[in-house]
Design a protein around this motif. Structure first.
Motif, PDB file in Angstrom:
ATOM      1  N   PHE A   5       0.864  -1.184   0.000  1.00  0.00           N
ATOM      2  CA  PHE A   5       0.000   0.000   0.000  1.00  0.00           C
ATOM      3  C   PHE A   5       0.904   1.238   0.000  1.00  0.00           C
ATOM      4  O   PHE A   5       1.890   1.286   0.737  1.00  0.00           O
ATOM      5  CB  PHE A   5      -0.897  -0.033   1.240  1.00  0.00           C
ATOM      6  N   PRO A   6       0.580   2.265  -0.823  1.00  0.00           N
ATOM      7  CA  PRO A   6       1.476   3.427  -0.951  1.00  0.00           C
ATOM      8  C   PRO A   6       1.850   4.119   0.365  1.00  0.00           C
ATOM      9  O   PRO A   6       2.961   4.608   0.505  1.00  0.00           O
ATOM     10  CB  PRO A   6       0.700   4.382  -1.858  1.00  0.00           C
ATOM     11  N   LYS A   7       0.946   4.150   1.325  1.00  0.00           N
ATOM     12  CA  LYS A   7       1.232   4.839   2.588  1.00  0.00           C
ATOM     13  C   LYS A   7       1.825   3.921   3.653  1.00  0.00           C
ATOM     14  O   LYS A   7       2.004   4.328   4.787  1.00  0.00           O
ATOM     15  CB  LYS A   7      -0.044   5.489   3.134  1.00  0.00           C
ATOM     16  N   SER A   8       2.113   2.689   3.280  1.00  0.00           N
ATOM     17  CA  SER A   8       2.634   1.756   4.288  1.00  0.00           C
ATOM     18  C   SER A   8       4.085   2.080   4.631  1.00  0.00           C
ATOM     19  O   SER A   8       4.842   2.593   3.817  1.00  0.00           O
ATOM     20  CB  SER A   8       2.508   0.315   3.793  1.00  0.00           C
ATOM     21  N   GLY A   9       4.442   1.763   5.858  1.00  0.00           N
ATOM     22  CA  GLY A   9       5.794   2.012   6.336  1.00  0.00           C
ATOM     23  C   GLY A   9       6.746   0.916   5.901  1.00  0.00           C
ATOM     24  O   GLY A   9       6.341  -0.137   5.400  1.00  0.00           O
ATOM     25  N   ARG A  10       7.998   1.161   6.143  1.00  0.00           N
ATOM     26  CA  ARG A  10       9.049   0.235   5.726  1.00  0.00           C
ATOM     27  C   ARG A  10       8.892  -1.158   6.337  1.00  0.00           C
ATOM     28  O   ARG A  10       9.206  -2.167   5.705  1.00  0.00           O
ATOM     29  CB  ARG A  10      10.397   0.837   6.120  1.00  0.00           C
ATOM     30  N   TYR A  11       8.414  -1.236   7.563  1.00  0.00           N
ATOM     31  CA  TYR A  11       8.323  -2.522   8.247  1.00  0.00           C
ATOM     32  C   TYR A  11       6.887  -3.033   8.366  1.00  0.00           C
ATOM     33  O   TYR A  11       6.593  -3.839   9.233  1.00  0.00           O
ATOM     34  CB  TYR A  11       8.982  -2.414   9.618  1.00  0.00           C
ATOM     35  N   TYR A  12       6.005  -2.585   7.486  1.00  0.00           N
ATOM     36  CA  TYR A  12       4.649  -3.122   7.422  1.00  0.00           C
ATOM     37  C   TYR A  12       4.715  -4.433   6.634  1.00  0.00           C
ATOM     38  O   TYR A  12       5.332  -4.496   5.568  1.00  0.00           O
ATOM     39  CB  TYR A  12       3.712  -2.181   6.688  1.00  0.00           C
ATOM     40  N   ILE A  13       4.066  -5.468   7.153  1.00  0.00           N
ATOM     41  CA  ILE A  13       4.056  -6.758   6.461  1.00  0.00           C
ATOM     42  C   ILE A  13       2.656  -7.358   6.464  1.00  0.00           C
ATOM     43  O   ILE A  13       1.777  -6.950   7.234  1.00  0.00           O
ATOM     44  CB  ILE A  13       5.052  -7.755   7.086  1.00  0.00           C
ATOM     45  N   ASN A  14       2.467  -8.333   5.585  1.00  0.00           N
ATOM     46  CA  ASN A  14       1.239  -9.121   5.527  1.00  0.00           C
ATOM     47  C   ASN A  14       1.591 -10.587   5.732  1.00  0.00           C
ATOM     48  O   ASN A  14       2.575 -11.077   5.171  1.00  0.00           O
ATOM     49  CB  ASN A  14       0.539  -8.964   4.178  1.00  0.00           C
ATOM     50  N   LEU A  15       0.790 -11.253   6.534  1.00  0.00           N
ATOM     51  CA  LEU A  15       0.882 -12.702   6.685  1.00  0.00           C
ATOM     52  C   LEU A  15      -0.372 -13.266   6.023  1.00  0.00           C
ATOM     53  O   LEU A  15      -1.461 -13.224   6.598  1.00  0.00           O
ATOM     54  CB  LEU A  15       0.954 -13.085   8.161  1.00  0.00           C
TER      55      LEU A  15
END
Length: 196
Positions: free
Chosen positions: A67-77
């Protein structure tokens, strides 16, 4: 002749009720839930490229949030067998733009957004193994996210997760999968460690 008509009428009457008694009436069956066979829980270690560390399910695929506004350490499981995802967000509290109060307010507001469709929202605080606590919210009803959580060390790290399904199934029929993934999320919280 009168007796023949009576016999004929009697025979017709008996035949009519005899045949109609043999007729079966089919009613639609109530909707049933699919049988869901869930495996035994198994876990693996998160790669060593994040400021946090935890164990996550072997049935989940790890990917960065795009997602464009996601941070560097945002993840999906992502759980491909169930078309479900736990979205993880992480904020470094040492950065001036990450205000602890604002993050807590945002976390509660994101949960309360579901209040329109939720039958109930059960919030609780649990102790986790890293000597901290986590706030968890379990939502009932036809809501997009059935389970949400966050934890923080209040000085450096803020960690939040939310479970979503990409399906139109009713949440009642998803209950076994929700409980299965919720167990994985609790394992994640219990094995969570900050790196720096």
């Amino acid at each position: 002749m009168k007796k023949s008509i009576q016999k004929l009428l009697l025979l017709s009457f008996v035949s009519f009720f005899g045949f109609s008694a043999c007729e079966q009436s089919y009613l639609p069956k109530p909707k049933a839930y699919n049988r869901i066979d869930l495996p035994e829980s198994e876990y693996q270690v998160l790669p060593d490229t994040f400021p946090y560390h935890f164990f996550y399910s072997k049935y989940a695929e790890l990917s960065r949030d795009t997602f464009p506004k996601s941070g560097r350490y945002y993840i999906n499981l992502f759980y491909p067998n169930y078309d479900a995802v736990i979205q993880i967000t992480y904020k470094d509290l040492k950065k001036p733009e990450n205000n602890m109060e604002e993050l807590l307010t945002e976390a509660f507001n994101l949960t309360m957004e579901h209040n329109k469709k939720a039958y109930s929202i059960k919030e609780s605080i649990i102790s986790i193994q890293n000597q901290q606590v986590a706030s968890i919210a379990e939502l009932s009803g036809e809501v997009p996210s059935q389970f949400q959580f966050f934890t923080t060390d209040s000085t450096t790290h803020f960690f939040r997760g939310a479970l979503y399904f990409n399906t139109a199934n009713k949440n009642d029929s998803l209950r076994p999968i929700i409980d299965f993934i919720k167990k994985d999320a609790i394992e994640m919280l219990n094995t969570l460690e900050w790196k720096y």
